[in-house]
Design a protein around this motif. Structure first.
Motif, PDB file in Angstrom:
ATOM      1  N   LEU A 106       0.969  -1.174   0.045  1.00 35.50           N
ATOM      2  CA  LEU A 106      -0.064  -0.218  -0.017  1.00 35.50           C
ATOM      3  C   LEU A 106       0.899   1.257  -0.023  1.00 35.50           C
ATOM      4  CD1 LEU A 106      -2.646   1.804   0.130  1.00 35.50           C
ATOM      5  CD2 LEU A 106      -2.775   1.225   2.771  1.00 35.50           C
ATOM      6  N   ALA A 107       1.853   1.298   0.826  1.00 37.11           N
ATOM      7  CA  ALA A 107       2.729   2.459   0.947  1.00 37.11           C
ATOM      8  C   ALA A 107       3.343   2.995  -0.217  1.00 37.11           C
ATOM      9  CB  ALA A 107       3.648   2.161   1.955  1.00 37.11           C
TER      10      ALA A 107
ATOM     11  N   ASP B 284       9.562  -4.696  -6.905  1.00 38.32           N
ATOM     12  CA  ASP B 284       9.055  -5.381  -5.794  1.00 38.32           C
ATOM     13  C   ASP B 284       9.768  -6.984  -5.876  1.00 38.32           C
ATOM     14  OD1 ASP B 284       6.561  -5.390  -3.536  1.00 38.32           O
ATOM     15  OD2 ASP B 284       7.355  -7.430  -3.951  1.00 38.32           O
ATOM     16  N   ARG B 285       9.877  -7.587  -4.830  1.00 40.06           N
ATOM     17  CA  ARG B 285      10.573  -8.835  -4.719  1.00 40.06           C
ATOM     18  C   ARG B 285       9.562  -9.973  -5.002  1.00 40.06           C
ATOM     19  NH1 ARG B 285      14.070 -11.253   0.382  1.00 40.06           N
ATOM     20  NH2 ARG B 285      14.461 -13.352  -0.828  1.00 40.06           N
TER      21      ARG B 285
ATOM     22  N   GLN C  36       0.816  -6.893   1.885  1.00 29.53           N
ATOM     23  CA  GLN C  36      -0.084  -7.302   3.025  1.00 29.53           C
ATOM     24  C   GLN C  36      -1.564  -6.717   2.992  1.00 29.53           C
ATOM     25  OE1 GLN C  36       1.790  -7.638   7.043  1.00 29.53           O
ATOM     26  NE2 GLN C  36       3.154  -6.124   6.156  1.00 29.53           N
TER      27      GLN C  36
ATOM     28  N   PHE D  94      -7.785  -6.986   6.542  1.00 32.88           N
ATOM     29  CA  PHE D  94      -9.178  -6.680   7.175  1.00 32.88           C
ATOM     30  C   PHE D  94      -9.888  -5.367   6.419  1.00 32.88           C
ATOM     31  CE2 PHE D  94     -11.788  -7.842  10.932  1.00 32.88           C
ATOM     32  CZ  PHE D  94     -12.842  -8.370  10.207  1.00 32.88           C
TER      33      PHE D  94
ATOM     34  N   GLY E 253      -9.639  -2.257   8.016  1.00 30.48           N
ATOM     35  CA  GLY E 253     -10.151  -1.619   9.337  1.00 30.48           C
ATOM     36  C   GLY E 253      -9.156  -0.521   9.027  1.00 30.48           C
TER      37      GLY E 253
ATOM     38  N   HIS F 182      12.129  -8.827  -8.257  1.00 25.09           N
ATOM     39  CA  HIS F 182      13.314  -7.768  -7.848  1.00 25.09           C
ATOM     40  C   HIS F 182      13.809  -7.918  -6.757  1.00 25.09           C
ATOM     41  CE1 HIS F 182      13.281  -7.007 -12.343  1.00 25.09           C
ATOM     42  NE2 HIS F 182      13.908  -6.173 -12.285  1.00 25.09           N
TER      43      HIS F 182
ATOM     44  N   VAL G  40      15.696  -6.089  -4.023  1.00 21.50           N
ATOM     45  CA  VAL G  40      16.527  -5.247  -3.533  1.00 21.50           C
ATOM     46  C   VAL G  40      17.548  -5.332  -2.656  1.00 21.50           C
ATOM     47  CG1 VAL G  40      16.794  -2.710  -3.010  1.00 21.50           C
ATOM     48  CG2 VAL G  40      15.051  -3.407  -4.756  1.00 21.50           C
TER      49      VAL G  40
ATOM     50  N   ALA H  85       9.319  -1.088   1.940  1.00 19.34           N
ATOM     51  CA  ALA H  85       9.453  -2.735   1.924  1.00 19.34           C
ATOM     52  C   ALA H  85       8.898  -3.534   3.215  1.00 19.34           C
ATOM     53  CB  ALA H  85      11.159  -3.034   1.735  1.00 19.34           C
TER      54      ALA H  85
ATOM     55  N   GLY I 212       2.267 -13.518  11.054  1.00 19.19           N
ATOM     56  CA  GLY I 212       0.943 -13.062  10.338  1.00 19.19           C
ATOM     57  C   GLY I 212       1.296 -12.151   9.211  1.00 19.19           C
TER      58      GLY I 212
ATOM     59  N   ASN J  97       8.904  -9.539   4.881  1.00 17.03           N
ATOM     60  CA  ASN J  97       9.268  -8.393   5.858  1.00 17.03           C
ATOM     61  C   ASN J  97      10.354  -9.037   6.676  1.00 17.03           C
ATOM     62  OD1 ASN J  97       5.633  -7.890   6.344  1.00 17.03           O
ATOM     63  ND2 ASN J  97       6.964  -7.292   4.880  1.00 17.03           N
TER      64      ASN J  97
ATOM     65  N   LYS K 217       2.532  -6.733  13.099  1.00 17.57           N
ATOM     66  CA  LYS K 217       3.031  -5.502  12.602  1.00 17.57           C
ATOM     67  C   LYS K 217       4.259  -5.042  13.305  1.00 17.57           C
ATOM     68  CE  LYS K 217      -1.718  -4.890  11.451  1.00 17.57           C
ATOM     69  NZ  LYS K 217      -3.074  -5.243  12.313  1.00 17.57           N
TER      70      LYS K 217
ATOM     71  N   GLU L 115       5.309   0.426   6.656  1.00 20.11           N
ATOM     72  CA  GLU L 115       5.713  -0.221   7.826  1.00 20.11           C
ATOM     73  C   GLU L 115       7.263  -0.344   8.023  1.00 20.11           C
ATOM     74  OE1 GLU L 115       3.183  -3.843   8.074  1.00 20.11           O
ATOM     75  OE2 GLU L 115       4.783  -4.653   9.729  1.00 20.11           O
TER      76      GLU L 115
ATOM     77  N   PHE M 182      -2.459   1.471  10.696  1.00 17.69           N
ATOM     78  CA  PHE M 182      -1.446   0.646   9.975  1.00 17.69           C
ATOM     79  C   PHE M 182      -1.774   1.418   8.381  1.00 17.69           C
ATOM     80  CE2 PHE M 182      -2.378  -1.909  13.310  1.00 17.69           C
ATOM     81  CZ  PHE M 182      -1.494  -1.572  14.175  1.00 17.69           C
ATOM     82  N   LEU M 183      -2.922   0.646   7.886  1.00 21.08           N
ATOM     83  CA  LEU M 183      -3.510   1.134   6.519  1.00 21.08           C
ATOM     84  C   LEU M 183      -3.079   2.654   6.252  1.00 21.08           C
ATOM     85  CD1 LEU M 183      -6.125  -1.555   5.885  1.00 21.08           C
ATOM     86  CD2 LEU M 183      -3.927  -1.504   5.178  1.00 21.08           C
TER      87      LEU M 183
HETATM   88  C1  FAD Z   1      -4.119 -10.439   7.460  1.00 24.43           C
HETATM   89  C2  FAD Z   1      -3.970  -8.946   7.778  1.00 24.43           C
HETATM   90  C3  FAD Z   1      -4.960  -8.252   8.178  1.00 24.43           C
HETATM   91  C4  FAD Z   1      -4.576  -6.761   8.434  1.00 24.43           C
HETATM   92  N1  FAD Z   1      -5.602  -6.015   8.800  1.00 24.43           N
HETATM   93  C5  FAD Z   1      -5.400  -4.697   8.875  1.00 24.43           C
HETATM   94  C6  FAD Z   1      -6.519  -3.835   9.236  1.00 24.43           C
HETATM   95  O1  FAD Z   1      -7.593  -4.244   9.297  1.00 24.43           O
HETATM   96  N2  FAD Z   1      -6.276  -2.623   9.287  1.00 24.43           N
HETATM   97  C7  FAD Z   1      -4.728  -2.230   9.382  1.00 24.43           C
HETATM   98  O2  FAD Z   1      -4.667  -0.748   9.543  1.00 24.43           O
HETATM   99  N3  FAD Z   1      -3.781  -2.837   8.924  1.00 24.43           N
HETATM  100  C8  FAD Z   1      -4.011  -4.300   8.743  1.00 24.43           C
HETATM  101  N4  FAD Z   1      -3.059  -5.086   8.427  1.00 24.43           N
HETATM  102  C9  FAD Z   1      -1.585  -4.498   8.488  1.00 24.43           C
HETATM  103  C10 FAD Z   1      -1.350  -3.542   7.073  1.00 24.43           C
HETATM  104  O3  FAD Z   1      -1.982  -4.523   6.181  1.00 24.43           O
HETATM  105  C11 FAD Z   1       0.266  -3.617   6.764  1.00 24.43           C
HETATM  106  O4  FAD Z   1       0.733  -3.009   7.952  1.00 24.43           O
HETATM  107  C12 FAD Z   1       0.169  -2.678   5.743  1.00 24.43           C
HETATM  108  O5  FAD Z   1      -0.346  -3.075   4.478  1.00 24.43           O
HETATM  109  C13 FAD Z   1       1.777  -2.588   5.380  1.00 24.43           C
HETATM  110  O6  FAD Z   1       1.878  -1.993   4.050  1.00 24.43           O
HETATM  111  P1  FAD Z   1       3.569  -1.644   3.444  1.00 24.43           P
HETATM  112  O7  FAD Z   1       2.944  -1.036   2.042  1.00 24.43           O
HETATM  113  O8  FAD Z   1       4.230  -0.845   4.326  1.00 24.43           O
HETATM  114  O9  FAD Z   1       4.311  -3.214   3.611  1.00 24.43           O
HETATM  115  P2  FAD Z   1       3.616  -4.341   2.851  1.00 24.43           P
HETATM  116  O10 FAD Z   1       2.563  -4.678   2.678  1.00 24.43           O
HETATM  117  O11 FAD Z   1       4.594  -5.374   3.532  1.00 24.43           O
HETATM  118  O12 FAD Z   1       4.459  -4.455   1.505  1.00 24.43           O
HETATM  119  C14 FAD Z   1       5.895  -4.461   1.274  1.00 24.43           C
HETATM  120  C15 FAD Z   1       6.276  -4.895  -0.275  1.00 24.43           C
HETATM  121  O13 FAD Z   1       7.770  -4.723  -0.315  1.00 24.43           O
HETATM  122  C16 FAD Z   1       8.326  -6.075  -0.736  1.00 24.43           C
HETATM  123  N5  FAD Z   1       9.605  -6.210  -0.418  1.00 24.43           N
HETATM  124  C17 FAD Z   1      10.119  -6.369   0.901  1.00 24.43           C
HETATM  125  N6  FAD Z   1      11.426  -6.516   0.634  1.00 24.43           N
HETATM  126  C18 FAD Z   1      11.744  -6.107  -0.582  1.00 24.43           C
HETATM  127  C19 FAD Z   1      13.255  -6.090  -1.101  1.00 24.43           C
HETATM  128  N7  FAD Z   1      14.136  -6.232  -0.560  1.00 24.43           N
HETATM  129  N8  FAD Z   1      12.988  -5.801  -2.405  1.00 24.43           N
HETATM  130  C20 FAD Z   1      11.841  -5.724  -3.108  1.00 24.43           C
HETATM  131  N9  FAD Z   1      10.820  -5.818  -2.658  1.00 24.43           N
HETATM  132  C21 FAD Z   1      10.717  -5.908  -1.344  1.00 24.43           C
HETATM  133  C22 FAD Z   1       7.327  -6.963  -0.517  1.00 24.43           C
HETATM  134  O14 FAD Z   1       7.211  -7.961  -1.441  1.00 24.43           O
HETATM  135  C23 FAD Z   1       5.982  -6.379  -0.245  1.00 24.43           C
HETATM  136  O15 FAD Z   1       5.339  -6.324  -1.508  1.00 24.43           O
HETATM  137  C24 FAD Z   1      -3.148  -6.291   8.283  1.00 24.43           C
HETATM  138  C25 FAD Z   1      -2.186  -7.351   7.754  1.00 24.43           C
HETATM  139  C26 FAD Z   1      -2.471  -8.480   7.686  1.00 24.43           C
HETATM  140  C27 FAD Z   1      -1.412  -9.628   6.952  1.00 24.43           C
END
Ligand code: FAD
Length: 538
Positions: A17-18, A37-38, A47, A52, A54, A172, A174, A209, A237, A242, A471, A500, A519-520
Motif C-alpha cells: 500500500l505505501a 518488488d521482490r 499485506q 481486513f 479496518g 526484483h 533489492v 519494503a 502473520g 518482511n 506488525k 511499515e 496501519f493502513l
Molecule cells: C491478515 C492481515 C490483516 C490486516 N488487517 C489490517 C487492518 O484491518 N487495518 C490495518 O490498518 N492494518 C491491517 N493489516 C496491516 C497492514 O495491512 C500492513 O501493515 C500494511 O499493508 C503494510 O503496508 P506496507 O506497504 O508498508 O508494507 P507491505 O504490505 O509489507 O509491502 C512491502 C512490499 O515490499 C516488498 N519487499 C520487501 N522486501 C523487499 C526487497 N528487499 N526488495 C523488493 N521488494 C521488497 C514485499 O514483497 C511487499 O510487496 C493487516 C495485515 C494482515 C497481514
C-alpha cells in the motif's frame, strides 16, 4: 549473468500500500517512477491485499452520522494514553497528531477518487484496560476489505503502465542502496526470475519494503521486556519478505533504525490450515463470550482476557502463562455468533461486496467458518461433553496436562455467576460484556451472557491459540517529511522510508500500542508526506 539498468525521477522499493500510493501521487504530479518488488505480479499489493481493511479515522462523516462525538483532541489524547510515549518519542507524538488531523481528509475524502468506500458501521476496538484507549468507535471497514482497497489502487496505478512515465518490475530483490558523495542515488539487487543483477537510479529513493515480522530471529532478539520471554511456537502473520533486509542496509548507511522491540502481535493465532508461507498464521477475532485458559486449564487472570480492550496486555498475560500459548473454551452457539478471522480471505461476503450475504452471516451466525475450522484446523477440537473435550485438548497440549476437575470448576464458577443474573455479575469479563453490548455495533455479534456448559448451546469447542507476530511498530526513524534520519536526526539525503518500513511514521508513531486500523492509514499518510517533500524539492 547480465545487468539491468533502470533510471527515473524516483525509485520506489515495495509494491504494498505505501509504495503503490507513493507511486500514484508521484505519477499524478508528472514524475517518472520505477517500482520494484521482490514478489510476483500475482501478489502485487503486499499485506494490504490480505488485510481486513479496518481504517482508523477521527471525526469522520460516518461517525457523525451515527451520533459518535469525536474530535482531533480526543483522538490525540487517546492515542498518547495508549501509546505510553516516553520523552524520547517527540517525533512519534508529532506523527500521531498529523495523522489524526489528516485521517478523514486522506482516507475518507481522498480515497473516494479511487472509488474506495466504507461499510456504514464504525467498530469500537482497543477501548483500553489499564490505560485508556479509544474513547469512541473509530474503526471504519473498507467495503471490499483490504482486497477491494488494493484492487482499486493497483488498477489506478497499472493504468500508467506502458505510458512512458512508469515501470514496474517484479521478482526484483533489492539488496542494497547506492551512495554517491553522501547522497543515496539508487538501489541494486538481483532479479530472482533470471538471476541477473540490476541497478535503479533516481533523484529520490523511497523504501516501502514493509516491516520485520517475518524475521523471527530478529523478533525474538528484540522481544519486549514486558512480555517475559518469547514463546517457542510463534506464528507469522505478515508477508514473508518482511525480513528487515533493507533495515540492515539503512543502518549500514548510518541511518537510524529504532524501537525494534515495539511490535503489534496478536493473542489468538492459529496455524493457517492451508499455509502459503513458513509458519503462516491466522489471527482470529476471538469470541468475547469464551473463557480464556492457560495450558493447565486455569483461567488466565487475575483480569480475565477479553478482546477489544487491550491486545498488548493480552499478549503479555499469555507470554507469562506456563506454556506461552493459551486455550479458548466455548460452545457452538458462541463460536457461530462471535468467531471471526482478521483478513480478507475469511470474510468473503465483505471482500466480494455482497451485502445480503454479509447481513445474513451477522444475523444467522457464521456456521460455515466454524465448520471449516473444525474440519481443517488441528487447533480446533469439539466434543459433546467436557471430559471428552479435555481428552482431545490434552492430545495436542503436551507436555502440559489440563486437569479435568480444574477446568470444570473454572467453567462452573463462571456459569454459576451468569445463572445468578446481571445484578450479581462480579466478574470482569461479564462486566465488560455488558459494556460491549451497550454499543449497537457489538450487540448483534455478542451473545447475551451465554453459559459455556449450557447443553442447548453445544457441542463444546476448544481452540489452541499461539501468539502471532504481525506488525512492526519500530523501524527506520523518519522526520515528518518521511526522510530517513541518522541517530543525530540529520537527514540521510535522497532516502525516504514509508509505511511499515518506518514503523508507520518516525519508527515511533504508535509508541507501545496501536488504537487499531492505524496501519493502513499511516501507509497512505507517510507516503503523502514523502511525495509532498519530493515535489517541494527537499
Ligand atoms: C491478515 C492481515 C490483516 C490486516 N488487517 C489490517 C487492518 O484491518 N487495518 C490495518 O490498518 N492494518 C491491517 N493489516 C496491516 C497492514 O495491512 C500492513 O501493515 C500494511 O499493508 C503494510 O503496508 P506496507 O506497504 O508498508 O508494507 P507491505 O504490505 O509489507 O509491502 C512491502 C512490499 O515490499 C516488498 N519487499 C520487501 N522486501 C523487499 C526487497 N528487499 N526488495 C523488493 N521488494 C521488497 C514485499 O514483497 C511487499 O510487496 C493487516 C495485515 C494482515 C497481514
Amino acid at each position: 549473468m547480465g545487468a539491468k539498468n533502470y533510471q527515473a525521477d524516483c525509485v520506489v522499493v515495495g509494491a504494498g500500500l505505501a509504495g503503490i500510493y507513493a507511486c500514484l501521487k508521484l505519477l499524478e504530479a508528472g514524475k517518472k517512477v520505477i517500482l520494484l518488488d521482490r514478489d510476483t505480479r500475482a501478489h502485487m499489493g503486499g499485506q494490504a491485499v490480505e488485510s481486513f481493511g479496518g481504517v482508523f479515522m477521527a471525526d469522520s462523516p460516518l461517525q457523525r452520522r451515527f451520533g459518535i462525538k469525536d474530535s482531533f483532541d480526543l483522538a490525540y489524547r487517546d492515542w498518547c494514553s495508549f501509546a505510553e510515549f516516553t520523552g524520547a518519542d517527540e517525533l512519534g507524538r508529532a506523527w500521531a497528531r498529523g495523522f489524526i488531523e489528516n485521517s478523514t481528509r486522506l482516507l475518507y475524502d481522498g480515497l473516494k477518487k479511487y472509488h474506495v468506500s466504507y461499510f456504514p458501521v464504525v467498530h469500537w476496538v482497543e477501548r483500553g484496560l489499564f490505560v485508556p484507549g479509544n474513547s469512541v468507535p473509530r474503526f471504519h471497514m473498507v467495503w471490499g476489505t483490504g482486497f477491494g482497497l488494493m484492487k482499486r489502487l493497483s488498477a489506478a496505478l497499472l493504468a500508467y503502465e506502458g505510458k512512458g512515465n512508469f515501470q514496474i518490475h517484479f521478482q526484483h530483490n533489492v539488496k542494497s542502496f547506492i551512495e554517491l558523495q553522501g547522497k543515496i542515488v539508487g538501489i541494486e539487487g538481483v532479479c530472482e526470475a533470471d538471476q541477473e543483477t540490476f541497478k535503479a537510479t533516481g533523484d529520490n529513493i523511497i523504501m516501502a519494503a514493509g516491516g520485520y515480522g517475518a524475521n523471527l530471529d530478529l523478533v525474538r532478539k528484540n522481544w519486549h521486556r514486558d512480555w517475559s520471554k518469547p514463546p517457542k511456537d510463534l506464528l507469522v502473520g505478515c508477508n514473508q519478505f518482511n525480513d528487515a533486509q533493507l533495515h540492515e542496509q539503512v543502518r549500514h548507511l548510518g541511518g537510524d533504525v529504532i524501537n525494534l522491540d515495539r511490535m503489534w502481535n496478536y493473542a489468538a493465532g492459529i496455524p493457517h490450515p492451508h499455509p502459503k508461507r513458513e509458519r503462516h498464521g491466522l489471527s482470529l477475532v476471538p469470541p468475547k463470550s469464551a473463557l480464556w485458559m492457560d495450558a493447565l486449564g486455569k483461567r488466565i487472570g487475575p483480569v480475565p482476557l477479553v478482546t477489544a480492550f487491550d491486545t498488548r496486555s493480552m499478549v503479555s498475560a499469555i507470554c507469562k502463562a506456563p506454556a506461552g500459548y493459551s486455550w479458548q473454551i466455548m460452545n457452538r452457539k458462541i463460536a457461530v455468533k462471535e468467531l471471526a478471522v482478521s483478513g480478507s480471505e475469511h470474510n468473503p461476503a465483505i471482500r466480494d461486496e455482497k451485502l445480503i450475504s454479509f447481513l445474513l452471516s451477522v444475523l444467522l451466525g457464521n456456521n460455515k467458518l466454524v465448520d471449516h475450522f473444525l474440519k481443517d484446523s488441528a487447533h480446533f477440537v469439539t466434543a459433546p461433553n467436557l471430559a471428552e473435550l479435555v481428552q482431545k485438548m490434552n492430545a495436542i497440549n503436551q507436555p502440559y496436562i489440563i486437569e479435568p476437575e480444574l477446568l470444570k470448576s473454572e467453567i462452573e464458577t463462571y456459569d454459576q455467576m451468569i445463572g445468578r443474573g446481571p445484578t450479581y455479575f462480579n466478574d470482569d469479563q461479564l462486566r465488560r460484556l455488558i459494556q460491549l453490548r451497550n454499543y449497537k455495533g457489538d450487540r448483534l455479534r455478542t451473545c447475551k451472557f451465554q453459559k459455556i456448559l449450557d447443553p442447548a448451546a453445544g457441542p463444546l469447542i476448544a481452540v489452541k491459540l499461539n501468539i502471532l507476530v504481525r506488525k512492526s511498530l519500530g523501524g527506520v526513524k523518519t522526520n515528518l517529511r518521511s526522510q530517513a534520519l541518522r541517530p543525530d536526526n540529520s537527514v540521510v539525503p535522497g532516502l525516504y522510508a514509508v509505511g511499515e518500513s518506518a514503523g508507520f511514521g518516525g519508527g515511533s508513531i504508535h509508541g507501545l500500542r496501536a488504537l487499531e486500523g492505524t496501519f493502513l492509514g499511516n501507509c497512505v499518510y507517510n507516503s503523502e508526506m514523502a511525495v509532498n517533500s519530493i515535489l517541494a524539492g527537499n
